[in-house]
Design an enzyme around this catalytic site. Structure first.
Site, mmCIF file in Angstrom:
data_model
loop_
_atom_site.group_PDB
_atom_site.id
_atom_site.type_symbol
_atom_site.label_atom_id
_atom_site.label_comp_id
_atom_site.label_asym_id
_atom_site.label_seq_id
_atom_site.Cartn_x
_atom_site.Cartn_y
_atom_site.Cartn_z
ATOM 1 C CG ASN A 18 -1.810 1.122 1.396
ATOM 2 O OD1 ASN A 18 -1.728 2.084 0.636
ATOM 3 N ND2 ASN A 18 -2.686 1.066 2.377
ATOM 4 N NE ARG A 69 -5.890 2.194 -0.160
ATOM 5 C CZ ARG A 69 -6.076 2.867 0.961
ATOM 6 N NH1 ARG A 69 -5.204 2.791 1.930
ATOM 7 N NH2 ARG A 69 -7.144 3.608 1.095
ATOM 8 C CG HIS A 106 -11.651 5.798 2.725
ATOM 9 N ND1 HIS A 106 -12.136 7.028 3.091
ATOM 10 C CD2 HIS A 106 -10.344 5.816 3.021
ATOM 11 C CE1 HIS A 106 -11.147 7.768 3.583
ATOM 12 N NE2 HIS A 106 -10.047 7.048 3.548
ATOM 13 N NE ARG A 156 -6.676 13.714 2.066
ATOM 14 C CZ ARG A 156 -7.017 12.434 1.947
ATOM 15 N NH1 ARG A 156 -8.078 12.083 1.251
ATOM 16 N NH2 ARG A 156 -6.297 11.502 2.540
ATOM 17 C CD GLU A 175 -7.814 0.783 4.192
ATOM 18 O OE1 GLU A 175 -6.725 0.953 4.805
ATOM 19 O OE2 GLU A 175 -8.466 1.714 3.719
#
Ligand code: ADP
Length: 380
Positions: free
Chosen positions: A8, A84, A172, A230, A366
């Site tokens: 990832n 990912r 996500h 963000r 994940e």
């Protein structure tokens, strides 16, 4: 015995995990390289951090991970590397094997995710060089949301932009995929479920019978909830103002919206929820108020999309660990059937609800979603 490596790769970090390939993959080792490009460090889970040469790039980071794994698991035979990749564009709704043609296509999606996609693909190239014999597969953050109805997939722009790929993708997806599986396993009767993935990046997803029907994130990973750095939802008029009145160029605006805004920008202190919770600075209090306000607002919107809700799941670093944030999100939500027990909430218990809506805290994973996809590919 074959093994799966998951990679990832983000802008300045590379998370990895090594699995034994079984129907349900078994994790053998995992960890992270942080501060790639700067004072890079490798931290195996549970082990001390080790400094890497300053300026280590993604290939160097992966080489350090492989050196670490060859020491801790000298017999590992990596047959599949699962990556990912943030953006799968309009069409990929499932993981895909990485061929030169697919990689070229994914490079074409870089303008959709300029701060993520190039780093993901740098990880792919580094892994291909390190494991020329292994199969490489990409798992996309966008894929889980590809079945959204048109009204949830589009902006009200002239149609040609939609056709070019200017759409609400949602992100996500690996986390939501994992959570959807856990909800099905733990509480199979729940049909209409809202998931709040609250980490440094944060978004929410509406699930109907385990499938995504809406997400707070849109074309980019900037939309929706405010995040660590963000901005979250922003009137596009603000961007015009920044350009026309403040004279900011695209790079400056990008930097502002991705790295200087959100909890960090509002508080002027930190993007870290723990620091904000511990602070009595009024700006930290306001940043937290705004974070909670937007989650509650989106929760109402998602309940409307679903026609009511049966379950609410919190995950991500904040969702899994911050009892105060969960309590504030759920406070006064009894009109929606949401009520939580303070004791269960303070204990981060798997189920914290006392009302008809089942409120759950589920640690997301994940990496296992990538590893499962790798096993499925190897079996196919
Ligand atoms: P990323 O999106 O980078 O994967 P994480 O899911 O790890 O991020 O979440 C990081 C966030 O979780 C940080 O804001 C951190 O402060 C917050 N967090 C972690 N533990 C706690 C805690 N015990 N209480 C409140 N916030 C926490």
């Amino acid at each position: 015995m074959s093994h799966i490596l998951t990679v990832n790769a983000g802008s300045s970090s590379l998370k990895y995990a090594l699995y034994r390939a079984k129907a349900e993959p078994v994790v053998l080792a995992q960890g992270k390289v942080g501060r790639i490009g700067g004072a890079a460090q490798l931290t195996p889970a549970g082990g001390p951090a080790r400094d890497l040469p300053p300026g280590t790039d993604h290939a160097g980071a992966l080489a350090a991970v492989l050196a670490e794994l060859s020491e801790s698991h000298p017999d590992a035979q990596v047959t599949v590397v699962g990556h990912r990749v943030v953006h799968g564009g309009p069409d990929y709704a499932a993981p895909v094997e990485l061929t030169p043609k697919v990689i070229a296509q994914l490079e074409g999606f870089a303008p959709y995710a300029p701060l993520h996609q190039p780093h993901n693909l740098a990880g792919v190239r580094a892994a291909m060089a390190a494991f020329p014999q292994a199969r490489q597969i990409a798992c996309f953050d966008t894929a889980f949301h590809r079945g959204h109805p048109f009204v949830n997939d589009t902006f009200a722009l002239p149609r040609r932009f939609y056709d070019k790929g200017v759409r609400r993708y949602g992100f996500h997806g690996l986390s939501y995929d994992y959570i959807a599986g856990e909800v099905a396993r733990r509480a199979p009767a729940l049909s209409r479920v809202v998931v709040a993935h609250l980490g440094n990046g944060a978004s929410m997803c509406a699930l109907r019978d385990g499938r995504s029907v809406a997400s707070t994130m849109g074309f980019s990973a900037l939309d929706g909830l405010p995040m660590g750095t963000r901005c979250g939802q922003l009137d596009p008029g603000v961007v015009l103002y920044l350009m026309q009145q403040e004279g900011m160029d695209a790079d400056q605006i990008s930097d502002l919206l991705y790295t200087e805004s959100g909890l960090k920008g509002m508080s002027g202190l930190s993007n870290d929820m723990r620091e904000l919770q511990a602070s009595d600075d009024p700006r930290a209090v306001e940043a937290l108020d705004y974070f909670v306000f937007r989650i509650r607002r989106e929760l109402g919107a998602m309940a409307a999309v679903l026609g009511g809700i049966d379950g609410l799941v919190f995950c991500g670093g904040i969702g899994e660990n911050s009892a105060p944030v969960r309590a504030r999100v759920c406070a006064g939500m009894d009109w929606l059937g949401i009520a939580v027990s303070d004791t269960a909430n303070d204990a981060n218990a798997p189920v914290i609800s006392t009302g008809p809506v089942q409120v759950m805290v589920i640690p997301t994973n994940e990496e296992i979603v990538i590893a499962r996809a790798a096993v499925a590919l190897a079996d196919a």
